[in-house]
Every structure is written in C-alpha cells, then in structure tokens.
Design an enzyme around this catalytic site. Structure first.
Site, mmCIF file in Angstrom:
data_model
loop_
_atom_site.group_PDB
_atom_site.id
_atom_site.type_symbol
_atom_site.label_atom_id
_atom_site.label_comp_id
_atom_site.label_asym_id
_atom_site.label_seq_id
_atom_site.Cartn_x
_atom_site.Cartn_y
_atom_site.Cartn_z
ATOM 1 N N HIS A 90 -10.102 4.117 0.337
ATOM 2 C CA HIS A 90 -9.151 4.469 1.399
ATOM 3 C C HIS A 90 -9.882 5.376 2.374
ATOM 4 C CE1 HIS A 90 -5.121 3.534 -0.608
ATOM 5 N NE2 HIS A 90 -6.011 3.217 -1.521
ATOM 6 N N ASN A 143 -9.983 -0.848 2.061
ATOM 7 C CA ASN A 143 -8.818 -0.863 2.941
ATOM 8 C C ASN A 143 -9.256 -0.714 4.390
ATOM 9 O OD1 ASN A 143 -7.489 -0.893 0.522
ATOM 10 N ND2 ASN A 143 -6.404 1.041 0.814
ATOM 11 N N ASP A 180 0.836 -1.197 0.000
ATOM 12 C CA ASP A 180 0.000 0.000 0.000
ATOM 13 C C ASP A 180 0.882 1.263 0.000
ATOM 14 O OD1 ASP A 180 -2.496 1.225 0.153
ATOM 15 O OD2 ASP A 180 -2.659 1.057 2.331
#
Ligand SMILES: [Zn+2]
Length: 293
Positions: free
Chosen positions: A220, A242, A89
């Site tokens: 995100h 995420n 990431d």
C-alpha cells in the site's frame, strides 16, 4: 479461464492469482477503481497484455454506486479472457464488512489497524473464519500505514510499523491469506524525500522472511514510487501492488481537458483508452504482462 478442483483457499481467484505470481517472480497490480471507466480500463489492459489483474473497490463504492455496481464489476471481471479478481480494499466499518460478505467478491481487506494490536488480531480472525465459509480470502494490515487517499477514511492516528518478530504469529492467529505490512510506506502522496526516504527495506525483508511464501505481501502507499523501488519491494516478498493515482492521473487529466469538447460517448471511449494505456505500462513494469497467456 483455468478451473480448479482445489479446496479453499486454493480455489479462490485472488489466492490463485497471487500465488502463481509469487512462484514465478512477478507482481500483480491491484487497481483502485471508482467508476465504470476504471473497471473497463483494467479489463481491456489485462486482456491486451495477457496479464492477470485485481480490480479494487473502496467501501465508498458500496455506498455511492451501491452493491449492484459491485455485482456488475464482478460479472465483467470474471467474464474476461484472463484472470481478474475483484477485491474490496480497506473495510474499516463493521457494516461495510457485513455488506462485503453478502457480495460475490473474491477477497476483502479488513483494516482494523486503528484498533490495539490484540483487538486487531481477534477482529480479523473472526472475519477470516466467516469469509472462509463464503469462499472469500482476506487481507489484513498489521501495524498501521499512515496517510489517506481518495475514498479512504483518514486516520487521526500515527503510523505503527510492523514488527517482523510477531508477523508470523499475527498471520497464524488471524488466519488471513495476504498481509499488508507497514514499513514506512504512506498512503500517498509521500512527503518530501519520497518513498526512498521513508521505506525501511530491511524491515520489509524481515517481514517477508518471517511469514514465508504462504503469505503474499501487499504494498500500500505507492504514490509515487520509482520503478526500481517497486522491484526492490518485489524482491522482498511483495506480490500484490495497490495502484491508484499512478495509473489514473493521465485519465483524469484527459477528461479535464476534453470535458466540453466531445460528446460523452466519445469522451468515455477515448478516456478509457488513455486509462488502459497507463495500466498496461504498470503491468509491464510489474512483469505480469504475458503471464496469463
Ligand atoms: Zn491502502
């Protein structure tokens, strides 16, 4: 584990996991792990729930635990009885990208969101071309998501929303496979008012429409987000979600309370169970449970 004779990117594990999810209307958790407890918790939860999963590491892990730890994570993930991909990431520094491309990762996120939009495109397309030769798929951030989280560099720059009108062009020109849009989401924790106040769901919907089904969207900034809001995002093209503190806080609290009470072996065994339970709940919420059966 299913085998594939397809060509890249169809033969890439992250690609297969996310496209199968998109076709079948569920999302897959990408769990940020910082240590072996996290890695084992994701694998155990995924096997218990018969769910696909993605283990995410930050470049911090490349530096703190080192590249051999990444190889260990990939070996453990790929030996699981369900599909588990390993993703790096937020690769921001060139040197991290170089290290990432030397490792057996399934996918990486190139975060060039601090650069000017045109430079971001040029940078991402260069890396996407190199990654393709290695069988690695690429996620990119378009616009700029505000805020920071543990292990992630904090940008001194303001957020920049993704323009749906240029999203398709961004994807075409960069050749990336997954897109992380900026639609008011913030790397947690959210300021007062929460995600409900900051998210622009219309913008997310327009971005999803613009890039189409070929490009799964990545969420995100999920600390915290209500279950209903996750489902709203999934209905608008979000496939990879995420998750970091939301599934880690109970583990951290457990370790904090029991640190001096147990031997380390017992503490770790119990703590991984607590961690896995939090992840299992997330898999149910994202509707990925049972999908790897
Ligand atoms: Zn992020």
């Amino acid at each position: 584990m299913e085998t594939s004779h397809d060509a890249y990117p169809q033969n890439n594990l992250t690609w297969r996991i996310l496209h199968k999810a998109q076709k079948n209307s569920y999302a897959v958790g990408a769990f940020n792990c910082y240590n072996d407890d996290g890695v084992l918790a994701v694998i155990r939860a995924a096997e218990a729930k018969k769910s696909p999963a993605i283990i995410q590491l930050f470049p911090w892990t490349l530096h703190f635990q080192g590249p051999d730890f990444v190889r260990y994570v990939v070996a453990r993930a790929h030996a699981a009885s369900v599909p588990i991909a390993v993703h790096l990431d937020h690769c921001i520094d060139d040197s991290d990208v170089e290290t990432a491309l030397s490792l057996p990762l399934d996918s990486i996120m190139v975060d060039a969101s601090g650069l000017e939009p045109e430079t971001n495109i040029a940078y991402c397309s260069g890396i996407a071309r190199r990654a393709a030769k290695l069988g690695i798929t690429v996620e990119a951030e378009m616009g700029r998501i505000e805020g920071g989280e543990d292990g992630l560099k904090t940008m001194e720059l303001e957020g920049l929303l993704t323009d749906p009108h240029t999203a398709q062009e961004f994807v075409r020109r960069t050749g990336v496979h997954f897109l992380a849009p900026s639609f008011g989401n913030v790397h947690g924790p959210y300021p007062p008012g929460g995600a409900e106040k900051f998210w622009q769901l219309d913008r997310l919907q327009a971005i999803g429409k613009a890039v189409g089904n070929d490009i799964p969207l990545v969420l995100h900034g999920t600390h915290p987000v209500a279950d209903e809001l996750f489902h709203e995002a999934m209905a608008r093209g979000i496939v990879k979600i995420n998750l970091n503190r939301n599934v880690r806080d109970e583990y951290t609290a457990f370790v904090g309370e029991n640190w001096s009470k147990d031997e380390l072996t017992q503490l770790k065994e119990k703590a991984v169970k607590v961690y896995a339970k939090s992840i299992e709940r997330a898999m149910d919420m994202l509707r990925s449970s049972g999908k790897a059966a």
